[in-house]
Write a protein that holds these residues in place. Structure first.
Motif, short mmCIF file in Angstrom:
data_model
loop_
_atom_site.label_atom_id
_atom_site.label_comp_id
_atom_site.label_asym_id
_atom_site.label_seq_id
_atom_site.Cartn_x
_atom_site.Cartn_y
_atom_site.Cartn_z
N TRP A 155 -1.68 -0.41 -0.28
CA TRP A 155 -0.93 -0.54 1.10
C TRP A 155 -1.56 0.82 2.04
N ILE A 193 -3.43 -2.84 -12.04
CA ILE A 193 -2.34 -2.58 -11.23
C ILE A 193 -1.14 -2.70 -12.49
N THR A 221 -0.30 1.16 -5.99
CA THR A 221 0.89 0.63 -5.51
C THR A 221 0.04 1.32 -3.87
N THR A 236 5.57 6.88 -1.81
CA THR A 236 5.76 5.55 -3.38
C THR A 236 6.71 6.04 -3.81
#
Length: 297
Positions: A253, A133, A249, A199
């Motif tokens: 999730w 990330i 991300t 997102t």
């Protein structure tokens, strides 16, 4: 299965049989002895690219093949396009097999090659993915499950405009992503039996939308598949690793909230090296290739 997997009946009706803000549709079938022997659908853009039509995969029942029915349906589709004033036909098939042979035999040429890849969530190295990330300064992430609320339609329309930079047929104009068009798309998610994880990235200084990614899955959780939809970063926000940040991300999730998922499938033009590089870094492995075919009328 098709590139988008098998459609449910409600999904099929919406995609093939119902006019929408962005397109007109036509569905045609040949019925023999009370049974559909073959058919096709046409999608005719009404906001942009009003010179072209998209042929949904033309199909003929296996037992009805080799009788000229496929050719007759194809010629019927060309006639319908001409009557609508269209000059370009686009469609897609697997890169090999009966569909590709059919398209080539009728004078179609390959416009874009699309690679499908899958990520096996059961064997993915999650620790390694978390370490990947990137730290991106000046941007914040916003996320939601299911269709976007009405207030997000303008921002989604802005973001979807970034897809005009993606590889496409040279005869296509920029797509127009109006708020109405995006609202129609969001309103169709639940009736199609789907839900999604989305997102987006916003610039901190002014809240401007900068990037977007989404994964669809069946709302009833009846299988272990997720389908990666578009990922894009607007041109003025590129160079910050936002695409990698968004996909990682959203993926982490999704894994936290949907432990039943086993695989994610994605597809990208083979010339889209930046997105292919991200997918390969995440561990997506090649599955097959599809051709987008074109025919000038």
């Amino acid at each position: 299965a098709s590139k988008r997997h098998l459609l449910s009946l409600p999904h099929f009706r919406r995609e093939v049989c119902i006019d929408r803000p962005g397109q007109l549709t036509e569905a045609w079938a040949v019925v023999r002895d009370g049974k559909v022997a073959g058919g096709y659908g046409l999608a005719l853009s009404r906001l942009d690219n009003t010179h072209m039509g998209w042929l949904f995969p033309l199909v003929v029942r296996p037992e009805q093949r080799e009788r000229g029915l496929g050719t007759a349906l194809f010629e019927h589709a060309l006639d319908r396009l001409r009557r609508r004033g269209r000059r370009l036909l686009l469609t897609e098939t697997p890169a090999t097999g009966v569909g590709a042979r059919f398209a080539q035999a009728r004078g179609m040429s390959v416009s874009v090659v699309v690679a499908r890849r899958t990520l096996d969530l059961r064997t993915a190295s999650w620790d390694a993915l978390e370490r990947m990330i990137p730290q991106v300064e000046g941007y914040s992430l916003e996320r939601w499950i299911g269709p976007a609320g009405p207030g997000l339609a303008p921002d989604l329309a802005t973001l979807m405009g970034g897809m005009n930079d993606a590889p496409r047929d040279p005869g296509l104009e920029d797509a127009i992503f109006s708020a109405e068009r995006l609202r129609d798309r969001e309103d169709g998610i639940t009736p199609n039996g789907l839900t999604c994880y989305t997102t987006i990235a916003r610039r901190d200084t002014d809240g401007a939308p900068a990037g977007y990614t989404r994964v669809y899955l069946k709302a009833d959780r009846s299988d272990g598949w997720g389908s990666q939809a578009d990922t894009m970063v607007l041109a003025e926000h590129r160079g910050h690793q936002l695409g990698l940040l968004l996909k990682l991300t959203n993926l982490l999730w999704l894994r936290e909230r949907e432990p039943h998922l086993e695989r994610i499938i994605t597809w990208n033009a083979t010339t889209n090296r930046p997105m292919l590089a991200i997918n390969e870094a995440l561990g997506f492995e090649p599955l097959d290739e599809w051709n987008e075919w074109r025919l000038a009328l």
